[in-house]
Design a protein around this motif. Structure first.
Motif, PDB file in Angstrom:
ATOM      1  N   LEU A  14       0.816  -1.152  -0.102  1.00 18.07           N
ATOM      2  CA  LEU A  14      -0.108   0.204   0.160  1.00 18.07           C
ATOM      3  C   LEU A  14       0.778   1.330  -0.175  1.00 18.07           C
ATOM      4  CD1 LEU A  14      -2.433  -1.313   2.869  1.00 18.07           C
ATOM      5  CD2 LEU A  14      -2.756  -1.697   0.290  1.00 18.07           C
ATOM      6  N   LYS A  20      -0.188  -5.132   3.376  1.00 18.28           N
ATOM      7  CA  LYS A  20      -1.497  -5.818   3.908  1.00 18.28           C
ATOM      8  C   LYS A  20      -1.285  -7.361   3.603  1.00 18.28           C
ATOM      9  CE  LYS A  20      -5.632  -7.075   4.967  1.00 18.28           C
ATOM     10  NZ  LYS A  20      -6.311  -6.914   6.335  1.00 18.28           N
ATOM     11  N   ALA A  22      -2.935 -10.387   2.900  1.00 19.83           N
ATOM     12  CA  ALA A  22      -4.360 -10.768   2.397  1.00 19.83           C
ATOM     13  C   ALA A  22      -4.258 -12.284   2.389  1.00 19.83           C
ATOM     14  CB  ALA A  22      -4.597 -10.353   1.093  1.00 19.83           C
ATOM     15  N   PRO A  41     -15.333 -14.499   5.454  1.00 20.08           N
ATOM     16  CA  PRO A  41     -15.993 -13.446   5.614  1.00 20.08           C
ATOM     17  C   PRO A  41     -15.380 -12.184   4.583  1.00 20.08           C
ATOM     18  CG  PRO A  41     -14.815 -13.749   7.571  1.00 20.08           C
ATOM     19  CD  PRO A  41     -14.866 -15.079   6.690  1.00 20.08           C
ATOM     20  N   ASN A  42     -16.233 -11.120   4.656  1.00 21.40           N
ATOM     21  CA  ASN A  42     -15.579 -10.055   3.500  1.00 21.40           C
ATOM     22  C   ASN A  42     -14.253  -9.771   4.136  1.00 21.40           C
ATOM     23  OD1 ASN A  42     -18.897  -8.414   3.759  1.00 21.40           O
ATOM     24  ND2 ASN A  42     -18.080  -9.392   1.939  1.00 21.40           N
ATOM     25  N   GLY A  43     -13.376  -9.531   3.053  1.00 21.92           N
ATOM     26  CA  GLY A  43     -12.018  -9.233   3.131  1.00 21.92           C
ATOM     27  C   GLY A  43     -11.153 -10.555   3.705  1.00 21.92           C
ATOM     28  N   ALA A  44     -11.730 -11.766   3.451  1.00 25.80           N
ATOM     29  CA  ALA A  44     -10.912 -12.788   4.161  1.00 25.80           C
ATOM     30  C   ALA A  44      -9.656 -13.317   3.187  1.00 25.80           C
ATOM     31  CB  ALA A  44     -11.977 -14.276   4.185  1.00 25.80           C
ATOM     32  N   GLY A  45      -9.921 -12.966   1.890  1.00 27.65           N
ATOM     33  CA  GLY A  45      -8.630 -13.329   0.857  1.00 27.65           C
ATOM     34  C   GLY A  45      -9.225 -14.371  -0.200  1.00 27.65           C
ATOM     35  N   LYS A  46     -10.455 -14.687  -0.097  1.00 30.23           N
ATOM     36  CA  LYS A  46     -10.932 -15.351  -1.177  1.00 30.23           C
ATOM     37  C   LYS A  46     -10.799 -14.896  -2.495  1.00 30.23           C
ATOM     38  CE  LYS A  46     -15.117 -15.088   0.189  1.00 30.23           C
ATOM     39  NZ  LYS A  46     -15.027 -13.770   1.230  1.00 30.23           N
ATOM     40  N   SER A  47     -10.871 -13.680  -3.028  1.00 30.06           N
ATOM     41  CA  SER A  47     -10.801 -13.352  -4.360  1.00 30.06           C
ATOM     42  C   SER A  47      -9.387 -13.276  -4.786  1.00 30.06           C
ATOM     43  CB  SER A  47     -11.496 -11.903  -4.625  1.00 30.06           C
ATOM     44  OG  SER A  47     -12.735 -11.892  -4.533  1.00 30.06           O
ATOM     45  N   THR A  48      -8.569 -12.962  -3.811  1.00 30.64           N
ATOM     46  CA  THR A  48      -7.096 -12.622  -3.792  1.00 30.64           C
ATOM     47  C   THR A  48      -6.479 -14.189  -4.158  1.00 30.64           C
ATOM     48  OG1 THR A  48      -6.909 -10.734  -2.295  1.00 30.64           O
ATOM     49  CG2 THR A  48      -4.957 -11.918  -2.758  1.00 30.64           C
ATOM     50  N   GLN A  88     -18.280  -9.462  -9.753  1.00 36.44           N
ATOM     51  CA  GLN A  88     -18.263  -8.141  -9.581  1.00 36.44           C
ATOM     52  C   GLN A  88     -17.508  -7.640 -10.716  1.00 36.44           C
ATOM     53  OE1 GLN A  88     -18.399  -6.758  -6.060  1.00 36.44           O
ATOM     54  NE2 GLN A  88     -17.996  -8.643  -4.531  1.00 36.44           N
ATOM     55  N   GLU A 165     -18.427 -15.578  -6.503  1.00 37.88           N
ATOM     56  CA  GLU A 165     -19.608 -14.783  -6.331  1.00 37.88           C
ATOM     57  C   GLU A 165     -20.589 -14.677  -7.584  1.00 37.88           C
ATOM     58  OE1 GLU A 165     -20.061 -11.810  -3.260  1.00 37.88           O
ATOM     59  OE2 GLU A 165     -17.781 -11.697  -3.225  1.00 37.88           O
ATOM     60  N   HIS A 198     -21.536 -15.880  -0.763  1.00 42.59           N
ATOM     61  CA  HIS A 198     -21.923 -15.673   0.532  1.00 42.59           C
ATOM     62  C   HIS A 198     -23.545 -16.033   0.935  1.00 42.59           C
ATOM     63  CE1 HIS A 198     -18.474 -13.128   1.744  1.00 42.59           C
ATOM     64  NE2 HIS A 198     -18.516 -12.382   0.701  1.00 42.59           N
TER      65      HIS A 198
HETATM   66  N1  LIG Z   1      -5.753  -4.406  -4.813  1.00 45.66           N
HETATM   67  C1  LIG Z   1      -5.517  -4.419  -3.781  1.00 45.66           C
HETATM   68  N2  LIG Z   1      -4.730  -3.857  -2.956  1.00 45.66           N
HETATM   69  C2  LIG Z   1      -4.750  -3.496  -1.634  1.00 45.66           C
HETATM   70  N3  LIG Z   1      -5.337  -4.346  -0.860  1.00 45.66           N
HETATM   71  C3  LIG Z   1      -6.378  -5.134  -1.398  1.00 45.66           C
HETATM   72  C4  LIG Z   1      -6.478  -5.364  -2.830  1.00 45.66           C
HETATM   73  N4  LIG Z   1      -7.275  -6.326  -3.091  1.00 45.66           N
HETATM   74  C5  LIG Z   1      -7.687  -6.586  -1.885  1.00 45.66           C
HETATM   75  N5  LIG Z   1      -7.075  -6.093  -0.821  1.00 45.66           N
HETATM   76  C6  LIG Z   1      -7.308  -6.386   0.449  1.00 45.66           C
HETATM   77  O1  LIG Z   1      -7.066  -7.920   0.877  1.00 45.66           O
HETATM   78  C7  LIG Z   1      -7.811  -8.391   1.586  1.00 45.66           C
HETATM   79  C8  LIG Z   1      -8.518  -9.619   1.007  1.00 45.66           C
HETATM   80  O2  LIG Z   1      -9.436  -8.967   0.003  1.00 45.66           O
HETATM   81  P1  LIG Z   1     -10.203 -10.034  -0.862  1.00 45.66           P
HETATM   82  O3  LIG Z   1     -10.782  -9.210  -1.970  1.00 45.66           O
HETATM   83  O4  LIG Z   1      -9.197 -11.296  -1.371  1.00 45.66           O
HETATM   84  O5  LIG Z   1     -11.156 -10.574  -0.141  1.00 45.66           O
HETATM   85  P2  LIG Z   1     -12.491 -11.467  -0.177  1.00 45.66           P
HETATM   86  O6  LIG Z   1     -12.509 -12.566   0.723  1.00 45.66           O
HETATM   87  O7  LIG Z   1     -12.675 -11.738  -1.700  1.00 45.66           O
HETATM   88  O8  LIG Z   1     -13.836 -10.576   0.311  1.00 45.66           O
HETATM   89  P3  LIG Z   1     -15.429 -10.264  -0.166  1.00 45.66           P
HETATM   90  O9  LIG Z   1     -16.164 -11.306   0.364  1.00 45.66           O
HETATM   91  O10 LIG Z   1     -15.784  -9.259   0.268  1.00 45.66           O
HETATM   92  O11 LIG Z   1     -15.001 -10.268  -1.702  1.00 45.66           O
HETATM   93  C9  LIG Z   1      -8.716  -7.402   2.175  1.00 45.66           C
HETATM   94  O12 LIG Z   1      -8.357  -6.701   3.343  1.00 45.66           O
HETATM   95  C10 LIG Z   1      -8.625  -6.252   1.121  1.00 45.66           C
HETATM   96  O13 LIG Z   1      -8.886  -5.066   1.776  1.00 45.66           O
END
Ligand SMILES: Nc1ncnc2c1ncn2[C@@H]1O[C@H](COP(=O)(O)OP(=O)(O)OP(=O)(O)O)[C@@H](O)[C@H]1O
Ligand SMILES: [Mg+2]
Length: 255
Positions: A14, A20, A22, A41-48, A88, A165, A198
């Protein structure tokens, strides 16, 4: 095709040198032909994690192996065998008719004409593509756009399908049709499916196996019946709430 994830880690960099974490050193295996619910949960790291599993993001540590192939050496081969839908964000060209995007995918992935036609017929019937196939995604409703994205991700018969999703914001009837479509694809083509959602009823109706992550860490990897027996209830929504709540309070591991 099976997937093996080993010690996968992602750190986002960042502003002002902040970092962060993730995804934090997660490992799991997804067997061939399964539909696996990937939740947290939201922000867990799934999409990453999904982005690392599809080669969109490069991990800071660890590896992803798809039937023994890896992104460093076999990127193109993996791309030809995997499909991905982000609820999304569309993979389709925003301003051109859906049919033209599908034809673009056909050419990019060298889909034989007869396979393309066969798939188009099947998808049109189940997803009702005909209604909007000549419109560009920017003119479509959310549900129509999702159906177009599903068609695009499957038009080249991938062996693995990542769905991040796919039912977000979709009405109950369309949701039911999308679920049935996913189920059929898995049964008819033996496609391995990784599903992030979700919506607890997506999991109930589609997944036998579940992987749960929280704050970037793996907290459960097992079957749905096992999870229900651990919590001594069949109410999955209740179980998930308990898990997320426990995660807020401490770094809970269920196993
Ligand atoms: N491009 C990015 N730059 C910085 N931080 C990021 C980026 N993308 C995601 N994050 C952070 O990494 C963490 C995991 O995000 P991620 O999108 O993987 O969560 P998620 O499990 O898919 O959540 P959701 O259910 O809300 O989709 C979160 O804290 C998010 O803020
Ligand atoms: Mg996400």
């Amino acid at each position: 095709m099976s997937i093996e994830v080993n010690n996968l880690t992602k750190i986002y960099r960042l502003k002002r040198g902040q970092k962060k974490l993730a995804v934090d050193n997660i490992s799991f295996t997804i067997p061939d032909g399964e539909i696996v619910g990937f939740i947290g949960p939201n922000g867990a790291g799934k999409s990453t994690t999904i982005k690392m599993m599809t080669g969109i993001l490069v991990p800071d540590n660890g590896s992803v192996s798809i039937d023994g192939l890896n992104f460093k050496k076999n990127r193109k081969e993996i791309m030809l065998k995997t499909g991905v839908v982000f609820g999304q964000k569309s993979v389709l060209c925003w301003d051109i008719p859906v049919i033209d995007s599908l034809k673009l995918f056909r050419d990019m992935y060298r889909v034989p004409k007869d396979v393309f036609k066969e798939n188009m017929d099947a998808f049109s019937q189940i997803l009702g593509l005909d209604e909007f196939i000549n419109h560009p995604p920017r003119l479509l409703s959310l549900g129509q756009r999702m159906k177009a994205d599903l068609a695009a991700s499957l038009i080249y018969n991938p062996d693995i399908l990542f769905l991040d999703e796919p039912t977000i914001g979709i009405d109950v009837l369309s949701k039911e049709r999308i679920r049935q479509f996913i189920k059929n694809i898995n049964e008819d083509r033996h496609t391995t499916i990784i599903l992030t959602t979700h919506d607890v009823s997506d999991i109930e109706s589609l997944c036998e196996k579940m992987i749960i992550i929280d704050k970037g860490s793996l907290i459960y990897d097992g079957t749905l019946p096992q999870l229900k027996s651990i919590y001594k209830t069949t109410d999955l929504e209740e179980i998930i709430k308990k898990i997320y709540l426990a995660g807020e309070q401490r770094n809970a591991k269920i196993c």
